[in-house]
Write a protein that holds these residues in place. Structure first.
Motif, PDB file in Angstrom:
ATOM      1  N   LEU A  61       0.613   3.826  -4.311  1.00 44.17           N
ATOM      2  CA  LEU A  61       1.760   4.683  -4.014  1.00 44.17           C
ATOM      3  C   LEU A  61       2.975   3.857  -3.616  1.00 44.17           C
ATOM      4  CD1 LEU A  61       0.174   7.704  -2.124  1.00 44.17           C
ATOM      5  CD2 LEU A  61       1.159   7.687  -4.411  1.00 44.17           C
ATOM      6  N   CYS A  62       2.762   2.786  -2.862  1.00 42.81           N
ATOM      7  CA  CYS A  62       3.888   1.934  -2.486  1.00 42.81           C
ATOM      8  C   CYS A  62       4.520   1.293  -3.716  1.00 42.81           C
ATOM      9  CB  CYS A  62       3.425   0.858  -1.499  1.00 42.81           C
ATOM     10  SG  CYS A  62       3.081   1.490   0.154  1.00 42.81           S
ATOM     11  N   GLU A  63       3.703   0.898  -4.669  1.00 43.43           N
ATOM     12  CA  GLU A  63       4.228   0.318  -5.904  1.00 43.43           C
ATOM     13  C   GLU A  63       4.935   1.369  -6.750  1.00 43.43           C
ATOM     14  OE1 GLU A  63       0.877  -3.243  -6.341  1.00 43.43           O
ATOM     15  OE2 GLU A  63       0.686  -1.406  -7.529  1.00 43.43           O
ATOM     16  N   MET A  64       4.407   2.600  -6.786  1.00 40.75           N
ATOM     17  CA  MET A  64       5.018   3.672  -7.565  1.00 40.75           C
ATOM     18  C   MET A  64       6.379   4.070  -7.009  1.00 40.75           C
ATOM     19  SD  MET A  64       1.647   6.054  -8.064  1.00 40.75           S
ATOM     20  CE  MET A  64       2.571   7.495  -8.574  1.00 40.75           C
ATOM     21  N   ILE A  65       6.498   4.115  -5.681  1.00 44.21           N
ATOM     22  CA  ILE A  65       7.722   4.602  -5.041  1.00 44.21           C
ATOM     23  C   ILE A  65       8.682   3.464  -4.708  1.00 44.21           C
ATOM     24  CG2 ILE A  65       8.621   5.719  -2.958  1.00 44.21           C
ATOM     25  CD1 ILE A  65       6.146   7.523  -3.009  1.00 44.21           C
ATOM     26  N   GLY A  66       8.154   2.362  -4.226  1.00 41.79           N
ATOM     27  CA  GLY A  66       9.010   1.264  -3.783  1.00 41.79           C
ATOM     28  C   GLY A  66       9.266   0.186  -4.804  1.00 41.79           C
ATOM     29  N   GLY A  67       8.488   0.176  -5.889  1.00 42.08           N
ATOM     30  CA  GLY A  67       8.655  -0.887  -6.868  1.00 42.08           C
ATOM     31  C   GLY A  67       8.306  -2.235  -6.264  1.00 42.08           C
ATOM     32  N   GLU A  68       9.233  -3.182  -6.354  1.00 44.45           N
ATOM     33  CA  GLU A  68       8.996  -4.510  -5.804  1.00 44.45           C
ATOM     34  C   GLU A  68       9.467  -4.640  -4.361  1.00 44.45           C
ATOM     35  OE1 GLU A  68      10.715  -7.374  -8.413  1.00 44.45           O
ATOM     36  OE2 GLU A  68       9.373  -6.900 -10.092  1.00 44.45           O
ATOM     37  N   GLN A  69      10.062  -3.573  -3.807  1.00 42.75           N
ATOM     38  CA  GLN A  69      10.475  -3.590  -2.407  1.00 42.75           C
ATOM     39  C   GLN A  69       9.256  -3.470  -1.503  1.00 42.75           C
ATOM     40  OE1 GLN A  69      13.859  -1.086  -1.309  1.00 42.75           O
ATOM     41  NE2 GLN A  69      14.303  -0.755  -3.482  1.00 42.75           N
ATOM     42  N   ALA A  70       9.430  -3.882  -0.253  1.00 45.37           N
ATOM     43  CA  ALA A  70       8.348  -3.799   0.733  1.00 45.37           C
ATOM     44  C   ALA A  70       8.227  -2.367   1.242  1.00 45.37           C
ATOM     45  CB  ALA A  70       8.620  -4.749   1.892  1.00 45.37           C
ATOM     46  N   TYR A  71       7.146  -1.715   0.884  1.00 46.86           N
ATOM     47  CA  TYR A  71       6.876  -0.341   1.309  1.00 46.86           C
ATOM     48  C   TYR A  71       5.490  -0.280   1.957  1.00 46.86           C
ATOM     49  CZ  TYR A  71      10.800   2.365  -0.523  1.00 46.86           C
ATOM     50  OH  TYR A  71      12.033   2.921  -0.710  1.00 46.86           O
ATOM     51  N   LYS A  72       5.292   0.718   2.801  1.00 44.95           N
ATOM     52  CA  LYS A  72       3.995   0.968   3.409  1.00 44.95           C
ATOM     53  C   LYS A  72       3.690   2.463   3.355  1.00 44.95           C
ATOM     54  CE  LYS A  72       3.724  -3.076   6.433  1.00 44.95           C
ATOM     55  NZ  LYS A  72       3.356  -3.599   7.780  1.00 44.95           N
ATOM     56  N   ALA A  73       2.417   2.821   3.509  1.00 43.40           N
ATOM     57  CA  ALA A  73       2.002   4.225   3.418  1.00 43.40           C
ATOM     58  C   ALA A  73       0.993   4.546   4.512  1.00 43.40           C
ATOM     59  CB  ALA A  73       1.390   4.514   2.046  1.00 43.40           C
ATOM     60  N   ALA A  74       1.110   5.761   5.034  1.00 44.28           N
ATOM     61  CA  ALA A  74       0.126   6.287   5.996  1.00 44.28           C
ATOM     62  C   ALA A  74      -0.292   7.656   5.513  1.00 44.28           C
ATOM     63  CB  ALA A  74       0.724   6.379   7.402  1.00 44.28           C
ATOM     64  N   PHE A  75      -1.580   7.961   5.673  1.00 38.13           N
ATOM     65  CA  PHE A  75      -2.107   9.211   5.135  1.00 38.13           C
ATOM     66  C   PHE A  75      -2.526  10.177   6.237  1.00 38.13           C
ATOM     67  CE2 PHE A  75      -3.023   6.106   1.690  1.00 38.13           C
ATOM     68  CZ  PHE A  75      -2.066   6.591   0.810  1.00 38.13           C
ATOM     69  N   PHE A  76      -2.333  11.456   5.916  1.00 35.73           N
ATOM     70  CA  PHE A  76      -2.644  12.535   6.847  1.00 35.73           C
ATOM     71  C   PHE A  76      -3.387  13.631   6.080  1.00 35.73           C
ATOM     72  CE2 PHE A  76       1.237  10.266   7.951  1.00 35.73           C
ATOM     73  CZ  PHE A  76       0.858   9.735   9.172  1.00 35.73           C
TER      74      PHE A  76
END
Length: 430
Positions: A97-112
């Protein structure tokens, strides 16, 4: 067969006896099984499902890839709580999901677990990052049924009722609505006025917006509006939250609705079709913002359940392998053209709108004011059900009929749905 005839009334009486009236069921049905775009009630009657669990089943009912992934994960780990130990499906899903939304930018994900929980956590994260408290949402928006979710929601009924007092420091501003004459320029002027008269920009932690309002009536935010909103939030250091809970995962023709505007949000909330029918939600965002809460500030016992994460990975695989984004766009155009043809025959269809395979019609009275007609809409829903098509309403005045069929729907099923709708329109307007 006679015993089956009595099954639905008996079960509906059981529902009335043991389930509170506040929990509304749109159709007086009890279903037994489902596959793809079809479901069957306990009496064996078939229906076309153009509701899809209210946008949860973009992948369709019981997609074989999802079923297989859940069955395989069931033999390994069903639940462990990510705050106790990590497990690979959670980690793999976060990466994808971080790659899908952030591309090559630094992204993180938390799930609920639920969409409302994702929204609540997105606001917490934004407040932690900015050290500000105010949040701006939009009239007609829907962000959940928790106290904060209800406060953020820009509709009074049925969501707010007498449930207050509501969460403080939440402000609402108009959302563009071309059919009702609210332009992007007018909406931006109203937002500027709100910032000048009610809450200063330096007090605003976040602005949250749906790129296409779901329960508010399938109104699409114009590209120029989202781009201006992105510029304004960057200017004032405000976190821009895109609520993609209903618009995400191919519903609008792209993975996410914000991608039509070519903007990059700070935080994105996801849920509904993320896990193909299993309960899972998440917040995906820029790493520096996601890291703002201190250790222990985020979590939830069931958040990122292993079965749900495995299902979500299978959902993404199915989209890629079966080219469902392109398919959804093609199906959406087929449905749109069919609805436009119906509009020429039934002028009380005031508007046909939406994006991709996320479409709706607005029902109005026969007057120059385009008065919303909720009664006509409900009669149409009932007649469509009698013909074997399930649809539900939306809109601030509940006069909008929305279509959320799975992206695995066939062209023949789209045509069948249009035929049923045509016959229902003829009956209610005849």
């Amino acid at each position: 067969m006679n015993s089956k005839v009595e099954e639905t009334p008996s079960l509906l009486r059981q529902r009335d006896q043991f389930v509170p009236r506040g929990l509304v069921t749109a159709h007086p049905l009890v279903i037994d099984r489902a596959q793809g775009t079809e479901l069957w009630d306990v009496d064996g009657k078939r229906y076309l499902d153009f509701v899809g669990g209210i946008g949860v089943l973009n992948i369709g009912h019981n997609h074989p890839k999802v079923v297989a992934a859940v069955q395989a994960q069931l033999q390994k780990v069903t639940h462990a709580c990510f705050q106790v130990v990590a497990y690979q499906p959670y980690l793999d899903l976060a990466k994808r999901l971080c790659e899908m939304i952030g591309g090559e930018q630094a992204y993180k994900a938390a799930f609920f677990t639920s969409g409302a929980e994702a929204v609540e956590n997105a606001v917490k994260i934004a407040r932690a990052y900015t050290q500000r408290s105010a949040v701006i949402a939009f009239r007609g928006g829907f962000h959940g049924r928790t106290l904060l979710g209800t406060t953020l929601t820009g509709m009074s009924q049925p969501y707010k009722q007498n449930f207050g007092p509501f969460a403080p420091e939440v402000f609402h501003t108009p959302y563009p609505n071309a059919y009702r004459g609210v332009t992007s320029e007018m909406a931006l002027q109203a937002l500027d006025e709100l910032l000048a008269t009610q809450v200063a920009p330096e007090r605003v932690a976040a602005i949250i917006i749906e790129p296409v309002q779901g329960d508010g009536g399938f109104l699409s935010a114009p590209v120029e509006f989202l781009q201006s909103l992105r510029a304004l939030t960057e200017k004032h250091g405000i976190v821009l939250i895109l609520d993609e809970i209903q618009t995400g995962f191919g519903r609008t023709g792209k993975w996410f609705g914000f991608q039509h505007a070519g903007i990059q949000p700070d935080l994105v909330t996801v849920a509904k079709s993320l896990a193909g029918g299993l309960p899972l939600s998440g917040v995906v965002g820029k790493a520096e913002i996601m890291d703002a809460p201190l250790p222990g500030g985020l979590g939830g016992t069931y958040g990122g359940n292993a079965l749900s994460c495995a299902a979500a990975l299978a959902v993404i695989d199915a989209y890629e392998q079966e080219h469902l984004l392109a398919r959804g766009e093609a199906l959406g155009e087929r449905l749109r053209q069919g609805l436009l043809r119906l509009q020429t025959r039934y002028p009380r269809i005031g508007d046909v709108r939406g994006s991709g395979f996320m479409l709706a019609i607005e029902l109005i009275k026969d007057d120059l004011a385009r008065t919303p007609d909720a009664d006509l809409n409900q009669r149409l829903i009932d007649e469509a059900r009698a013909g074997g098509l399930l649809v539900i309403k939306c809109g601030v005045y509940r006069n909008v009929l929305r279509f959320l069929a799975p992206l695995v729907t066939s062209e023949a099923q789209v045509d069948e749905a249009l035929q049923i709708l045509d016959a229902a329109l003829a009956r209610v307007m005849g």
